[in-house]
Write an enzyme that holds these catalytic residues in place. Structure first.
Site, short mmCIF file in Angstrom:
data_model
loop_
_atom_site.label_atom_id
_atom_site.label_comp_id
_atom_site.label_asym_id
_atom_site.label_seq_id
_atom_site.Cartn_x
_atom_site.Cartn_y
_atom_site.Cartn_z
N ASP A 149 0.85 -1.20 0.00
CA ASP A 149 0.00 0.00 0.00
C ASP A 149 0.88 1.25 0.00
O ASP A 149 2.10 1.16 -0.01
CB ASP A 149 -0.91 0.00 1.23
CG ASP A 149 -0.12 0.16 2.52
OD1 ASP A 149 0.87 -0.57 2.70
OD2 ASP A 149 -0.47 1.02 3.36
N HIS A 461 1.62 -8.74 -3.99
CA HIS A 461 0.59 -7.74 -3.64
C HIS A 461 1.32 -6.43 -3.42
O HIS A 461 1.77 -6.11 -2.31
CB HIS A 461 -0.15 -8.18 -2.38
CG HIS A 461 -1.27 -7.24 -2.02
ND1 HIS A 461 -2.52 -7.34 -2.56
CD2 HIS A 461 -1.30 -6.18 -1.17
CE1 HIS A 461 -3.29 -6.38 -2.06
NE2 HIS A 461 -2.57 -5.66 -1.22
N ASP A 507 0.72 -17.16 -5.41
CA ASP A 507 1.45 -16.11 -6.13
C ASP A 507 0.48 -15.35 -7.03
O ASP A 507 0.59 -15.35 -8.25
CB ASP A 507 2.60 -16.72 -6.94
CG ASP A 507 3.46 -15.63 -7.59
OD1 ASP A 507 3.30 -14.45 -7.24
OD2 ASP A 507 4.28 -15.99 -8.47
N GLU A 516 2.15 -10.31 0.06
CA GLU A 516 2.45 -8.88 0.08
C GLU A 516 3.96 -8.70 0.25
O GLU A 516 4.69 -9.65 0.56
CB GLU A 516 1.70 -8.17 1.22
CG GLU A 516 1.79 -6.64 1.11
CD GLU A 516 0.81 -5.88 2.02
OE1 GLU A 516 0.08 -6.54 2.78
OE2 GLU A 516 0.80 -4.64 1.95
#
Ligand SMILES: [Zn+2]
Length: 539
Positions: A149, A461, A507, A516
């Site tokens: 993020d 991710h 994956d 992530e």
């Protein structure tokens, strides 16, 4: 797509000349190792293995000893797998793990000459509003995006920077190469310049009274868009005890490091650390952080700040020599600090590194002699886990949590510290097995570092990797890896209940729970690889 897997598991980035070569083989029957000329170098027989509970595999770790440089083939029946032993085996991956943090830089454009196809314009440059008083807006740019993020969080950032600094302090020759970042050629090692990018941001997150804001994020995670397109408002979130303690410790450590490079910067960091410490002393009870109503970004909640205070007291003593810090560190240690913890929530291990390797016997009976005993005992535990594991992985079956790479690297750091203190090679070798795990010696036959290994993670991710239109993921990012502890329902649907924990991995981009990336997973891997590179035969 990944190539077909075999019965052999290896370090896919090759092996370093001068260090033992480990490989794993599933099933029984002798294994032959041949050199490039087809000559048998080793013939290895072993007992029929028991089933490894973490992976469900009947697997054996083969110790092939120290091998000359070259290309080799492992053979059992028709199954073959090539491996290589080379002088600079981990040079590229180590530097990529550090440069992975450069790709996480926020608030500046990544230029093509440094970032290649991963270049993008500056992101998150607008002023951020104070969550508690929206009329206050501050322009706090910089720092690293935390993970997949675009949030920026103080405790994870301080811990990641500290991993880099201790890697450099203890193993400078293992991590000081050029990274091709904007600061390359400045005369300061690139690993320190990269850490400074985060430190400058941490400094900006301090409130006038010395406390540190917990994080700078939006109220919700962005969709999978590039960072420069993520323009929803950011907020400076409330302060916390753990953010203040970890920033205080990291800045005091950094002040010591920068005295030799930039005394003004060092002084600025020490003053910030002292002011944070004054705030902590004025607030003896933890001021915890909880996401305010309406905020859904990472909480990084931590209900104890004793370990952050302990680490801070150690670093402030090392930076100033003032006895009161040593007394505080001793008292805090007595309240139950784990000297083998190197993650964002529990930072006792970083204080232990300060005591054992910087202060040494000067730290005294409690903070040297007893702490050393405690750390070596913890390392025995990490070693026992490795010995009990089919793949040599220092984790029990129930230890495959969200971001399992962190406890694995953390255990490696503990065993490295123990090996440095005692000279024990079994600790060194078990730490090496954790590095091999990260690069493919695991049940999944996957290298968890993007861009490295013949079967590496392809779909982490990670928002830029998902949104940049480039086929290959951003290189040098380490995946959190298998997690059967707190998993998404959709992951459970796909993988079922029976799959063993060390295989609980997808994956695919949406699987934040297993795939992530995070700055504080890259950074302990840098510490481990920097250590191993100092042991490998000179390049
Ligand atoms: Zn950004």
């Amino acid at each position: 797509m990944h190539s077909e897997t075999s019965v052999f598991r290896i370090c896919q980035e090759g092996y370093a000349a001068g260090l033992p070569v480990y490989a794993a083989v599933i099933g029984s029957g002798p294994v032959i190792l041949k050199d490039a000329a087809g000559q048998t170098v080793r013939s290895v027989s072993f007992d029929v293995p028991e089933t490894d509970p973490a992976s469900g595999d009947a697997v054996t770790v083969l110790d092939l000893g120290v091998l000359e440089e070259g290309i080799y083939t492992l053979e059992r029946g028709a199954d073959r797998r090539r491996l290589s032993v080379k002088p600079a085996a981990w040079n590229a991956v180590t530097h990529a793990l550090i440069k992975g943090l450069y790709y996480q830089r926020c608030g500046c454009g990544l230029l093509p000459e440094h970032a290649g196809v991963y270049a993008h314009p500056a992101c998150h440059t607008a002023p951020a509003a104070d969550w508690e008083d929206r009329s206050v807006r501050r322009r706090i740019t910089g720092g690293w995006h935390d993970a997949g993020d675009y949030g920026k969080y103080i405790a994870p950032g301080a811990v990641a920077a500290a991993h880099l600094l201790y890697a450099w302090k203890l193993f400078p020759q293992g991590c000081s190469g050029d990274l091709n970042i904007p600061e390359t050629g400045s005369g300061v090692p690139d690993i320190l310049s990269e850490a400074r990018y985060e430190l400058e941001w941490i400094l900006k997150m301090q409130r006038a009274d010395g406390a540190f804001h917990h994080k700078l994020t939006k109220s919700h995670f962005a969709p999978f868009i590039m960072p420069e397109n993520d323009t929803d408002p950011e907020y400076v979130m409330p302060v916390s005890g753990t953010a203040t303690g970890s920033a205080c410790a990291c800045l005091a450590l950094s002040a010591r490091v920068w005295r030799g490079f930039d005394s003004g910067f060092a002084e600025r960091m020490l003053r910030a650390a002292e002011s944070a410490w004054s705030w902590l002393k004025a607030h003896p009870d933890n001021v915890p952080f909880r996401n305010p109503e309406g905020v859904r970004t990472g909480q990084y909640g931590d209900w104890s700040d004793l370990d952050e205070r302990f680490w801070a007291a150690c670093e402030l003593y090392a930076a100033t020599g003032e006895a009161e810090y040593l007394a505080d560190a001793e008292t805090l240690y007595g309240r139950g600090i784990h000297p083998d913890q190197f993650g964002w929530a529990d930072v006792g291990g970083l204080g232990a590194l300060c005591c054992l390797f910087d202060l040494g016997e000067e730290a005294g009976e409690v903070l040297y002699t007893k702490l050393r005993e405690d750390l070596v005992r913890a390392a025995e535990g990490a070693l026992a886990l490795s010995s009990a594991s089919g793949y040599g992985t220092s984790l029990p079956p129930q230890g495959y949590i969200w971001g399992s790479i962190l406890p694995i690297m953390s255990h490696a750091m503990t065993m490295i510290a123990a090996s440095l203190l005692t000279g024990r090679e079994d600790m060194r070798d078990a730490a090496l097995l954790q590095w091999d795990y990260a690069l493919g010696l695991n049940a999944l036959d996957i290298s968890f570092v993007t861009g490295f290994g013949v079967r590496s993670v392809r779909n982490p991710h990670h928002r830029p990797s998902g949104a940049d239109g480039v086929e290959d993921p951003v290189p040098g990012l380490i995946s959190g890896g298998p997690n059967k502890n707190h998993t998404y329902p959709v992951t459970r649907e796909k993988l079922g209940e029976d799959l063993p924990p060390a295989r609980y991995f997808l994956d695919i981009t949406p699987s934040a729970d297993t795939n992530e990336i995070a700055i504080y997973w890259n950074s302990p891997a840098v510490f481990v690889s920097a250590y191993l590179r100092t042991l490998a035969r000179p390049e």
